[in-house]
Design an enzyme around this catalytic site. Structure first.
Site, mmCIF file in Angstrom:
data_model
loop_
_atom_site.group_PDB
_atom_site.id
_atom_site.type_symbol
_atom_site.label_atom_id
_atom_site.label_comp_id
_atom_site.label_asym_id
_atom_site.label_seq_id
_atom_site.Cartn_x
_atom_site.Cartn_y
_atom_site.Cartn_z
ATOM 1 N N LYS A 12 3.590 12.938 12.963
ATOM 2 C CA LYS A 12 5.037 12.864 12.663
ATOM 3 C C LYS A 12 5.511 11.475 12.228
ATOM 4 O O LYS A 12 6.515 11.355 11.530
ATOM 5 C CB LYS A 12 5.853 13.309 13.889
ATOM 6 C CG LYS A 12 5.868 14.805 14.116
ATOM 7 C CD LYS A 12 6.798 15.142 15.277
ATOM 8 C CE LYS A 12 6.885 16.631 15.495
ATOM 9 N NZ LYS A 12 7.873 16.974 16.530
ATOM 10 N N ASP A 50 14.340 18.427 14.719
ATOM 11 C CA ASP A 50 14.224 18.691 16.165
ATOM 12 C C ASP A 50 15.556 18.522 16.902
ATOM 13 O O ASP A 50 15.946 19.379 17.702
ATOM 14 C CB ASP A 50 13.179 17.754 16.796
ATOM 15 C CG ASP A 50 11.760 18.168 16.437
ATOM 16 O OD1 ASP A 50 11.533 19.361 16.155
ATOM 17 O OD2 ASP A 50 10.875 17.282 16.428
#
Ligand code: ATR
Length: 286
Positions: free
Chosen positions: A72, A108
């Site tokens: 990520k 997220d």
């Protein structure tokens, strides 16, 4: 059987190792529901191959991809553009490929925010919020909450230096919103009393046989909405104790689904069939 042909557009999931991810099931159910010729495929990519794989994707029929552990952060160096929120989080979990260019997003925190809105009918605007943990999930959630006008973020972590470092990053971007709270009951109690929402972003609660509740239950109060990013089990000990007090509670399943909803919308520009995604997720866990 679903159609795959030369016109099929792919969405990847890059990570290593990938294990059993819910995303392929959820996203493919959504594409099928919308009758889109798209296919979501997991691709295990080792760290040393990430750059080559990412650069090759626009040359194939990829419309975008998700990025998961451990890529990520690293993936950001291979993108053409990074959205502001993802930049302040310092991690990307969704990439859109458009006209050969790669743009990174982080959905997220947005997933968490949507879950709070849909499930608990809560907005964070003007709210004081207590956050346990300072890892990747805490970063995504806290930056998103700060961006969406939370009044005060109390950040408490086992390793205090990490809480301090996250607070510094939040405040340099969004003004003096965040405060680091040491893992000392008196300090925690004071902050929790002042909070309307409490969020556990640590993994504590995932293994009910060995895990305890991540904070002393005596610190909870009935006016709190208590949220957990843990989604399996659905009802962690933290949520069970909060329910006993009459608190509103929310598991991490919504965050997981709605981060996918946001990603679907980034790739397709079409409103995601969120009920279908929910059904696919429920079937996956049951
Ligand atoms: P994620 O990306 O899921 O947030 P992470 O970046 O590894 O995962 O962060 C894990 C968070 O959970 C950290 O805040 C970690 O605390 P430390 O910074 O002190 O390591 C917290 N955490 C994990 N296990 C914990 C435990 N047993 N007790 C308390 N905090 C824990």
């Amino acid at each position: 059987m679903r159609r795959v042909d030369s016109k099929t557009k792919y969405i990847g999931l890059l990570g290593y190792p990938l294990g059993h991810s819910i995303s392929p099931i959820m996203q493919n159910a959504a594409f099928e529901n919308k009758n889109m010729n798209n296919l979501y495929i997991p691709i295990e990519v080792r760290k040393e191959d990430l750059g080559q794989v990412v650069r090759a994707m626009p040359k194939m029929n990829f419309r975008g991809f998700n990025v998961t552990i451990p890529h990520k952060i690293e993936v950001m160096s291979y993108l053409d553009e990074i959205d502001d929120l993802a930049k302040s989080i310092g991690a990307v979990n969704t990439v859109l490929i458009k006209d050969g260019r790669l743009k990174g997003y982080n959905t997220d925190g947005i997933g968490f925010l949507r879950s709070l809105g849909y499930e608990l009918k809560l907005s964070v605007d003007g709210k004081n919020i207590f956050i346990l943990g300072s890892g990747g999930a805490a970063r995504a959630i806290s930056m998103t909450l700060a961006m969406n006008m939370a009044n005060r973020l109390y950040i408490c972590n086992r390793t205090y230096e990490k809480a301090e470092s996250l607070v510094k990053d939040i405040n340099s971007k969004y003004g003096n919103v965040a405060v680091a709270i040491p893992l000392v009951e008196e300090k925690m109690e004071e902050a929790i009393k002042d909070a309307e929402i409490l969020i556990n972003t640590t993994s504590v609660g995932t293994y009910p046989d060995v895990d305890d509740i991540p904070i002393n239950k005596a610190l909870l109060h009935s006016k709190l909405a208590v949220c957990d990013v843990v989604y399996n089990p659905r009802k962690t000990k933290l949520l069970q104790e909060a329910e006993k007090l009459g608190c509103k509670t929310m598991s991490g399943l919504g965050m997981l689904i709605y981060q996918g909803e946001e990603a679907f919308e980034i790739w397709t520009g079409v409103k995601a069939p969120v009920e279908t995604m929910f059904e696919a997720a429920e079937a996956f866990f049951n």
